[in-house]
Design an enzyme around this catalytic site. Sequence first.
Site, PDB file in Angstrom:
ATOM      1  N   CYS A   2      51.260  32.261  59.707  1.00  0.00           N
ATOM      2  CA  CYS A   2      51.632  31.398  60.819  1.00  0.00           C
ATOM      3  C   CYS A   2      51.188  29.965  60.560  1.00  0.00           C
ATOM      4  CB  CYS A   2      50.981  31.905  62.100  1.00  0.00           C
ATOM      5  SG  CYS A   2      51.387  33.604  62.502  1.00  0.00           S
ATOM      6  N   ASN A  98      47.190  31.174  65.717  1.00  0.00           N
ATOM      7  CA  ASN A  98      47.119  31.924  64.469  1.00  0.00           C
ATOM      8  C   ASN A  98      45.973  32.921  64.576  1.00  0.00           C
ATOM      9  OD1 ASN A  98      49.108  30.285  63.467  1.00  0.00           O
ATOM     10  ND2 ASN A  98      47.770  29.143  62.080  1.00  0.00           N
ATOM     11  N   GLY A  99      46.121  34.112  63.986  1.00  0.00           N
ATOM     12  CA  GLY A  99      45.034  35.081  63.972  1.00  0.00           C
ATOM     13  C   GLY A  99      45.339  36.295  64.823  1.00  0.00           C
ATOM     14  N   LYS A 483      34.931  39.053  38.644  1.00  0.00           N
ATOM     15  CA  LYS A 483      34.851  37.687  39.159  1.00  0.00           C
ATOM     16  C   LYS A 483      33.751  36.899  38.451  1.00  0.00           C
ATOM     17  CE  LYS A 483      38.186  37.394  41.775  1.00  0.00           C
ATOM     18  NZ  LYS A 483      38.815  38.178  40.706  1.00  0.00           N
ATOM     19  N   HIS A 502      23.550  58.293  33.055  1.00  0.00           N
ATOM     20  CA  HIS A 502      24.261  58.801  31.887  1.00  0.00           C
ATOM     21  C   HIS A 502      24.401  57.732  30.800  1.00  0.00           C
ATOM     22  CE1 HIS A 502      25.288  62.658  33.709  1.00  0.00           C
ATOM     23  NE2 HIS A 502      25.492  61.982  34.834  1.00  0.00           N
ATOM     24  N   LYS A 602      46.915  31.916  35.645  1.00  0.00           N
ATOM     25  CA  LYS A 602      47.057  32.523  36.971  1.00  0.00           C
ATOM     26  C   LYS A 602      47.974  33.735  36.930  1.00  0.00           C
ATOM     27  CE  LYS A 602      46.407  32.851  41.360  1.00  0.00           C
ATOM     28  NZ  LYS A 602      45.130  33.407  41.814  1.00  0.00           N
TER      29      LYS A 602
END
Length: 607
Positions: A2, A98-99, A483, A502, A602
């Site tokens: 939105c 929005n949300g 990351k 292990h 990217k």
Amino acid sequence: MCGIVGIIGKVEAAPLLVEGLRRLEYRGYDSAGIATLVDGQIERRRAEGKLANLEALLKTRPVGGLIGIGHTRWATHGVPNERNAHPHATKRVAVVHNGIIENFHELKAELSAKGQVFESDTDTEAVAQLIDYHLAQGMGAEDATAKALERLQGAFALGIVFAGRPDMMIAARQGSPLAIGYGAGEMYLGSDALALAPLTQKIAYLNDGDWAVLTAETVVIRDRTGATVTREVRQTQFSGAMIGKGEHRHFMLKEIFEQPEVVSNALNTMLNPADRTITLPRLPFDLAAVKRVRIIACGTSFYAGSVAKYWIEKLARLPVEVDIASEFRYRCPPMEADGLAIFISQSGETADTLAALRYCREHGQHTLSLVNVPESTIARESEAALLTMAGPEIGVASTKAFTTQLTVLACLAIGMGRATGALSAEAEADICRSLSEIPARIAEVLRRDDDIRVIAQGIAEARDVLYLGRGTGYPIALEGALKLKEISYIHAEAYAAGELKHGPIALIDDSVPVIVICPTDELYEKTASNVQEVVARGGRVVFFSDREGIDRLSAKVFSSMALPSVDPVVAPILYAIPVQLLAYHVAVAKGTDVDQPRNLAKSVTVE
């Protein structure tokens, strides 16, 4: 996604609102609308579909007024039509949003009992009706808004105008971003600086919990306590890069902080918060007839698929295999009848994933893709595609694309569970309630950014880092290690915590930080036992859990941070946030190129 735009000034608002909405079209939407004040009365124009439909409507039914708000909406629930399009309004107030308002069904029931009449299927209308109710009790616009904000639960950005008040508008932010633009005798409101680019070079971003009163000449901002505060007004030349970063130092950080909004947007495509159900898009195959699922992806998307394996097997009781796309087709795997192959790719152009898609299609599998780009090759060549609604992601290291993939996969797993009959309506409602709360819980974690920055200082000098997790925490550990490797260039590995003894436990000493993902689920005690094994050997444990989990182990670990308590099913979405922030702050401490790490692209469009 939105988009919001607002204007109060000295020229007609409608044309500028439409232009602002046009700059937000990249977010994706299926309806649009504006509201202005004409002779003190609220006038709305809304249309299903693209902005061209709204523009055509405005040509036949123009609106004047020097103040107004506009919105592009992606349908939450109910059909994407004019009735559900924003702005939502009463005779006294108009709102764009929005949300997700998590408690809107409670508010709707309460307000309906008091005589407020709802006209749409949206959660947003509860905001308008709540403010309207307080206005009807004799409150002024500011007091009515402040009173209403106290009741709202969830992640939201709001733009509000009031009948009879052409001199002011109100903005509020919790979780979803919102920017204020400063002009000469005009003020502006936008979801991001791009919406305001031609109008002003002076931008201020509201902090979480802020709400602001805008006039043509002034802006007064209050924080969540009601205290008047100042927010830095930044001068920007609106180069493409600076617009995109907003108030953040890097694209990656901006995209991390966009996650309450984009996760909301992803939820809005399938989750109906009113009855707490999932409605999947119409698919060209019957999910109830699927006998086996295969998920194929690369990198971060592969880890999202690994979480989905747990979800689908648990909620839908279907066997699931997860394959790395670059390995999959070279095995020449046999394909069973009535199989469903799911392909996950942020760009929709990943070469290995596309090749796997074509292999599965040639071998009679139903194909479903999860992408962020609806026009992408993978989306076009699949039988059906689900959109993650992440919006543009500029940083090479994926963040918001990952959490929106998880969000859509969670909705898909619930829908599959209902289709197979393995998931009851009551269980669906419980998980949907937890999902609807996730954007707000993410916002809570983001407010702990400074705490994670402190933890990162103790990791930045390490040569090796281990990540541990069990169940759905294991793929999050894998993603955290990826990351850290991607942007800080520190060697990092992740293990299922039960595998520690292990072999990997041989690596433990006081120079190796061990990052542990450990919500208090059915596997907590087993993971905690592994943590104690690490501590006994001098390992420096950084422990991510909820308050209950922290209290049970905090005395034994090197560092810890308590996350909000959430349903274990949705915990992976939340626990992705701190590992992203940790990697980011370690990379900043080391001085690496966060947004464009060496050797990475990217989108990988060649094998």
